[in-house]
Write an enzyme that holds these catalytic residues in place. Structure first.
Site, PDB file in Angstrom:
ATOM      1  N   SER A 101      -2.374   7.767  -2.845  1.00  0.00           N
ATOM      2  CA  SER A 101      -1.590   6.996  -1.874  1.00  0.00           C
ATOM      3  C   SER A 101      -2.334   6.917  -0.534  1.00  0.00           C
ATOM      4  O   SER A 101      -3.419   6.342  -0.473  1.00  0.00           O
ATOM      5  CB  SER A 101      -0.200   7.621  -1.750  1.00  0.00           C
ATOM      6  OG  SER A 101       0.684   6.780  -1.060  1.00  0.00           O
ATOM      7  N   ASP A 151       5.112  -0.372  -9.110  1.00  0.00           N
ATOM      8  CA  ASP A 151       5.016   0.495  -7.929  1.00  0.00           C
ATOM      9  C   ASP A 151       5.660  -0.200  -6.731  1.00  0.00           C
ATOM     10  O   ASP A 151       5.174  -1.240  -6.285  1.00  0.00           O
ATOM     11  CB  ASP A 151       3.533   0.798  -7.647  1.00  0.00           C
ATOM     12  CG  ASP A 151       3.320   1.850  -6.574  1.00  0.00           C
ATOM     13  OD1 ASP A 151       4.183   1.969  -5.690  1.00  0.00           O
ATOM     14  OD2 ASP A 151       2.294   2.539  -6.616  1.00  0.00           O
ATOM     15  N   HIS A 182       5.485   4.692  -8.104  1.00  0.00           N
ATOM     16  CA  HIS A 182       4.435   5.244  -7.240  1.00  0.00           C
ATOM     17  C   HIS A 182       4.081   6.682  -7.635  1.00  0.00           C
ATOM     18  O   HIS A 182       3.222   7.300  -7.018  1.00  0.00           O
ATOM     19  CB  HIS A 182       4.901   5.194  -5.785  1.00  0.00           C
ATOM     20  CG  HIS A 182       3.784   5.305  -4.781  1.00  0.00           C
ATOM     21  ND1 HIS A 182       2.757   4.383  -4.685  1.00  0.00           N
ATOM     22  CD2 HIS A 182       3.514   6.248  -3.836  1.00  0.00           C
ATOM     23  CE1 HIS A 182       1.919   4.740  -3.716  1.00  0.00           C
ATOM     24  NE2 HIS A 182       2.350   5.881  -3.195  1.00  0.00           N
TER      25      HIS A 182
END
Length: 201
Positions: A101, A151, A182
């Site tokens: 991320s 996501d 995610h």
């Protein structure tokens, strides 16, 4: 930068671990141990704090990066890797990033601003760091992207765009798709492990 360094086999790569928003230098160590238990580990904590959550660069809103700070923090990370390689005596040219991320985004930003800043990169759920800039060539640099078709934070198009931009830099890009939003799942990590072992073991 707050960090953990764990010395491994000197002939192995150093795995640079870059956590997601709100994470710490502890987060990705189990993943690094799955991918290559014999490698050096350099795991960093982001210097930016947003509502008590560590990050590697500022953002203006969800999915909207503060580009000025991104450039500044990318430069800081690039310089820090050279300093750490001297301190801990590892090969600066044999560093493989594993980012998730926000950590994947700063790793991607290294690739958007410097020629061959890493030996390879494993990017879990990254976004395009910057658009509309001239990118440095990354000939034959291996990159794994773990992405989610559903996501909500990193839309599928972001992953597809990033793949195309990295390919335009002549990087060798592999994309692994999941259907778990995610979340970073075991199957995604195992896919990254398989990719890594084909190239570096």
């Amino acid at each position: 930068m707050k960090h953990i360094f764990r010395k491994g086999n000197p002939n192995k790569p150093t795995l640079l671990l870059l956590h997601g928003t709100g994470g710490s230098e502890e987060d990705l160590i189990p993943i690094a141990e799955m991918i290559d238990p014999d490698a050096n580990i350099l795991s960093l904590r982001g210097n930016i704090v947003e509502n008590g959550m560590p990050r590697f660069f500022r953002r203006l809103a969800e999915g909207v990066f503060d580009e000025e700070d991104l450039i500044k923090q990318t430069e800081h990370l690039y310089d820090y890797l050279s300093e750490a390689s001297e301190t801990y005596k590892f090969d600066r040219d044999n560093v493989i990033a594993i980012g998730y991320s926000n950590g994947a985004n700063i790793a991607g930003s290294l690739l958007f601003h410097y020629k061959h800043p890493l030996k390879a990169a494993i990017l879990h759920h990254p976004m395009v760091p910057r658009r509309g800039i001239t990118l440095p060539p990354q000939p034959q640099l291996p990159i794994f992207i773990g992405a989610g078709v559903n996501d909500p934070i990193c839309p599928k198009q972001e992953s597809t765009d990033l793949e195309q931009l990295l390919r335009s830099q002549e990087a060798e890009v592999t994309v692994h798709w999941e259907e778990n939003g995610h979340q970073l799942t075991r199957t995604e990590v195992l896919a990254a492990k398989h990719w890594y072992e084909e190239r570096f073991k």
